[in-house]
Design a protein around this motif. Structure first.
Motif, PDB file in Angstrom:
ATOM      1  N   THR A  53       0.829  -1.207   0.000  1.00 36.99           N
ATOM      2  CA  THR A  53       0.000   0.000   0.000  1.00 36.99           C
ATOM      3  C   THR A  53       0.865   1.260   0.000  1.00 36.99           C
ATOM      4  O   THR A  53       0.621   2.192  -0.769  1.00 36.99           O
ATOM      5  CB  THR A  53      -0.952   0.000   1.206  1.00 36.99           C
ATOM      6  OG1 THR A  53      -1.792  -1.150   1.134  1.00 36.99           O
ATOM      7  CG2 THR A  53      -1.803   1.255   1.240  1.00 36.99           C
TER       8      THR A  53
ATOM      9  N   ILE B 170      -5.040   1.420  -4.842  1.00 34.03           N
ATOM     10  CA  ILE B 170      -4.009   0.881  -3.954  1.00 34.03           C
ATOM     11  C   ILE B 170      -4.546  -0.153  -2.978  1.00 34.03           C
ATOM     12  O   ILE B 170      -3.766  -0.880  -2.367  1.00 34.03           O
ATOM     13  CB  ILE B 170      -3.275   2.005  -3.188  1.00 34.03           C
ATOM     14  CG1 ILE B 170      -4.238   2.793  -2.321  1.00 34.03           C
ATOM     15  CG2 ILE B 170      -2.522   2.907  -4.141  1.00 34.03           C
ATOM     16  CD1 ILE B 170      -3.568   3.719  -1.352  1.00 34.03           C
TER      17      ILE B 170
ATOM     18  N   LEU C 298       4.833  -5.044  -8.505  1.00 27.56           N
ATOM     19  CA  LEU C 298       3.657  -4.506  -7.831  1.00 27.56           C
ATOM     20  C   LEU C 298       2.500  -4.492  -8.817  1.00 27.56           C
ATOM     21  O   LEU C 298       2.547  -3.834  -9.846  1.00 27.56           O
ATOM     22  CB  LEU C 298       3.933  -3.086  -7.345  1.00 27.56           C
ATOM     23  CG  LEU C 298       2.817  -2.405  -6.569  1.00 27.56           C
ATOM     24  CD1 LEU C 298       2.627  -3.095  -5.213  1.00 27.56           C
ATOM     25  CD2 LEU C 298       3.135  -0.936  -6.361  1.00 27.56           C
TER      26      LEU C 298
ATOM     27  N   VAL D 228      -4.834   4.494  -9.952  1.00 25.69           N
ATOM     28  CA  VAL D 228      -4.322   3.287  -9.312  1.00 25.69           C
ATOM     29  C   VAL D 228      -5.137   2.984  -8.052  1.00 25.69           C
ATOM     30  O   VAL D 228      -5.256   3.826  -7.164  1.00 25.69           O
ATOM     31  CB  VAL D 228      -2.829   3.433  -8.954  1.00 25.69           C
ATOM     32  CG1 VAL D 228      -2.331   2.210  -8.216  1.00 25.69           C
ATOM     33  CG2 VAL D 228      -2.005   3.671 -10.206  1.00 25.69           C
TER      34      VAL D 228
ATOM     35  N   LEU E 250      -3.506  -3.842  -4.196  1.00 24.53           N
ATOM     36  CA  LEU E 250      -2.153  -4.102  -4.690  1.00 24.53           C
ATOM     37  C   LEU E 250      -1.537  -5.329  -4.027  1.00 24.53           C
ATOM     38  O   LEU E 250      -1.740  -5.590  -2.846  1.00 24.53           O
ATOM     39  CB  LEU E 250      -1.257  -2.890  -4.447  1.00 24.53           C
ATOM     40  CG  LEU E 250      -1.588  -1.657  -5.271  1.00 24.53           C
ATOM     41  CD1 LEU E 250      -0.692  -0.502  -4.867  1.00 24.53           C
ATOM     42  CD2 LEU E 250      -1.448  -1.942  -6.753  1.00 24.53           C
TER      43      LEU E 250
ATOM     44  N   GLY F 251       2.730   1.520  -3.365  1.00 20.05           N
ATOM     45  CA  GLY F 251       1.785   1.905  -4.412  1.00 20.05           C
ATOM     46  C   GLY F 251       1.414   3.370  -4.332  1.00 20.05           C
ATOM     47  O   GLY F 251       1.331   4.062  -5.355  1.00 20.05           O
TER      48      GLY F 251
END
Length: 83
Positions: free
Chosen positions: A32, A49, A82, A47, A52, A35
């Motif tokens: 987290t 997060i 990732l 994105v 992830l 990301g």
């Protein structure tokens, strides 16, 4: 506190980043934070997060979000993706 340096590949833009993290940090928390840092740096608002995950290139598998890096066998110099 032992720290490790990992290389993180972000496949959506092909970038690679080095992060120094505590070996006792949980993988999910690090995913987290990593990301968020990458999304902020790259200016990516899209994105998500919350979902992830980190995959180990060296170990060829997903790293359990509930493990620490140490307990997952991730050590200095490992390469992760990732997604």
């Amino acid at each position: 506190m032992n720290k490790i340096v990992i290389e993180v590949v972000f496949p959506s833009n092909g970038s690679k980043y080095d992060f120094e993290i505590p070996s006792t940090m949980k993988v999910g928390i690090a995913a987290t934070l990593i990301g968020t840092a990458i999304a902020d740096y790259e200016g990516m608002d899209y994105v998500d997060i919350s979902e992830l995950r980190l995959f180990s290139i060296d170990e060829q598998g997903v790293v359990d979000n509930n493990n620490t890096f140490r307990s997952a066998g991730i050590c200095d110099g490992n390469r992760l993706i990732l997604v």
